[in-house]
Enzyme design. Structure first.
Site, short mmCIF file in Angstrom:
data_model
loop_
_atom_site.label_atom_id
_atom_site.label_comp_id
_atom_site.label_asym_id
_atom_site.label_seq_id
_atom_site.Cartn_x
_atom_site.Cartn_y
_atom_site.Cartn_z
N ASP A 217 0.87 -1.18 0.00
CA ASP A 217 0.00 0.00 0.00
C ASP A 217 0.91 1.23 0.00
OD1 ASP A 217 -2.17 1.83 0.43
OD2 ASP A 217 -3.32 0.20 1.32
N HIS A 240 2.12 1.80 -3.27
CA HIS A 240 1.20 2.71 -3.94
C HIS A 240 1.73 4.14 -4.00
CE1 HIS A 240 -2.54 -0.09 -3.25
NE2 HIS A 240 -1.54 -0.67 -3.88
#
Ligand SMILES: *[C@@H]1O[C@H](CO)[C@@H](O)[C@H](O)[C@H]1NC(C)=O
Ligand SMILES: *[C@@H]1O[C@H](CO)[C@@H](O)[C@H](O)[C@H]1NC(C)=O
Ligand SMILES: *[C@@H]1O[C@H](CO)[C@@H](O)[C@H](O)[C@H]1NC(C)=O
Ligand SMILES: *[C@@H]1O[C@H](CO)[C@@H](O)[C@H](O)[C@H]1NC(C)=O
Ligand SMILES: *[C@@H]1O[C@H](CO)[C@@H](O)[C@H](O)[C@H]1NC(C)=O
Length: 409
Positions: A217, A240
């Site tokens: 993430d 991310h």
């Protein structure tokens, strides 16, 4: 939250902490060449002496038996209400998260009875790092713990260590003032769900540098209540990207200011530098500099999304977290989907967005990629950009200048 103490190793840690807590600048040592299986535990003040050092040279692993976690806990290793706390060393914190990342029933019969301190080179290590699956296992709770969390503390340092395979976020700071993180490694697979690298919330005066963050993430996630954050010389990927937000969920007020992110490399990340807010929020993000970000095969290197939504559709609302003074300079490298995506609020356009020396090229020239996108985005192009970003509106919107109460932080 009172953590269950099912392992005697946790008791040993608790006893060692109790002793360290009484002495200013004491050191709690986790020796190298050993693996410690430690259940959920809180090392907490407020009555501890300041400047305790947690010298982590060995490996601490989390239990994978669902029994230990009960209905689920928000964190595994927690340090709260301390003044001057340092975690340093060459050691590893291993959340053994793979058992949490899949939804299938899982239980590890080993953890319930294992001998608790084992030399790193023993055969048991293999069993620990590759736990066996049980047909009749219980399901891990849906609330997944953060591996290492600091709460309500001043002058926190984390350096040298590796945090890997967290069930969820790897390292979190909440309500902290004065945080230094450097020479940290975070390591989890790119497809491990919700495994943020470093999560910052309601915290001020934070310096993060010289670290490698690989996770599933955001490499760094900057949440509401954060100001005076400086992040530099960080490698991010997989992951991310580095994000501010998401902010303003469920009509909440969010305040973020004075954020610098510079000298970063991103490899194979979903986003590069991103600001994401929900419709319906209030408050503001002010004073952000993203500088010298080298991207390589990043899907969308530059993102502002004021329509952030985790379901198929979210209700359109006029209220928004106001964005202003967002500066991008020397963002360079390759993208695989779109170079720039600015989706600002209809009612509160983004103001003073500046772009300087942007050079973004598609990873493969032969495929069609999306063009830069801007919606309600106002500011300045300080130099020509590659590709041209004609959609940025130069100057200020005609009806702006009135700040309503709700954006004042
Ligand atoms: C394993 O570690 C122990 C304790 O550190 C050490 O005494 C022993 O020699 C090691 N064995 C091997 C095979 O490396
Ligand atoms: C742990 O590993 C050893 C050596 O590979 C093996 O003999 C033993 O059966 C394993 N224990 C479990 C519970 O898997
Ligand atoms: C934090 O560290 C600074 C610099 O060493 C010191 O001046 C300050 O008093 C510390 N804060 C607390 C709450 O201990
Ligand atoms: C902004 O943050 C930096 C640290 O990143 C700090 O040195 C500076 O004083 C802050 N500026 C303001 C106006 O608070
Ligand atoms: C929200 O507004 C956008 C842009 O005006 C529009 O395309 C979309 O259909 C609206 N969505 C809903 C759920 O009303």
């Amino acid at each position: 939250m009172e953590a269950p103490m099912t392992h005697s190793e946790s008791q040993a840690f608790r006893a060692a902490w109790a002793a360290a807590c009484k002495v200013e600048a004491s050191m709690m040592i986790i020796p190298s060449n050993y693996i410690f299986l430690v259940g959920p535990i809180s090392f907490s003040g407020p009555y501890c002496q300041p400047n305790i050092v947690f010298q982590l040279d060995g490996t601490i692993i989390a239990p994978t038996s669902s029994k230990v976690w009960g209905k689920g806990l928000l964190q595994w290793l927690e340090f709260t209400k301390l003044r001057g706390i340092t975690i340093q060393g060459k050691g590893v914190i291993d959340g053994r998260g793979s058992v949490w990342w899949q939804d299938a029933p899982f239980d590890d019969p080993v953890d319930d009875e294992i001998e608790l301190i084992v030399p790193l080179n023993s055969t048991v290590e293999k069993n620990l790092s590759a736990p066996v699956r049980s047909q009749l296992g219980r399901i891990m709770p849906s609330i997944k713990p953060t591996a290492l969390r600091f709460y309500g503390s001043f002058n926190v340092t984390v350096t040298g260590i590796t945090i890997q395979s967290s069930p969820q976020c790897h390292l979190k700071f909440d309500n902290c003032m004065g945080v230094l993180v450097h020479d940290l490694s975070v390591s989890s697979p790119g497809d491990s769900p919700n495994t943020d690298g470093i999560h910052l919330q309601n915290s001020k005066d934070i310096l993060i540098h010289s670290s490698n963050l690989a996770c599933g993430d955001d490499c760094v996630s900057i949440q509401t209540g954060c100001s005076n954050i400086y992040i530099h010389n960080v490698n991010c990927g997989p992951g991310h990207g580095i994000s501010i937000g998401s902010l303003g969920k469920d009509s909440t007020k969010a305040c973020v200011s004075n954020i610098t992110v510079r000298d970063i490399t991103m490899q194979n990340t979903m986003n590069g530098v991103r600001i994401k807010t929900w419709q319906g929020g209030s408050g503001s993000v002010q004073g952000v500099l993203f500088s010298n970000i080298q991207v390589s095969e990043v899907q969308i290197p530059i993102v502002i999304d004021q329509y952030y939504c985790d379901k198929r559709t979210c209700k359109n609302q006029t209220s928004a977290v106001a964005l202003s003074g967002i500066n991008y300079e020397r963002i360079r490298g390759t993208y695989t989907v779109k170079p720039v995506h600015f989706a600002c609020s209809d009612s509160l356009p983004c103001l003073d967005v500046t772009l300087t020396a942007i050079q973004l090229k598609p990873q493969q020239e032969k495929y069609h990629m999306y063009d830069p996108f801007c919606w309600q985005t106002f500011g300045e192009l300080r130099t020509p950009t590659i590709p041209p970003i004609d959609c940025l509106q130069i100057g200020k919107p005609s009806n702006n200048g009135v700040q309503s109460d709700h954006d004042i932080c």
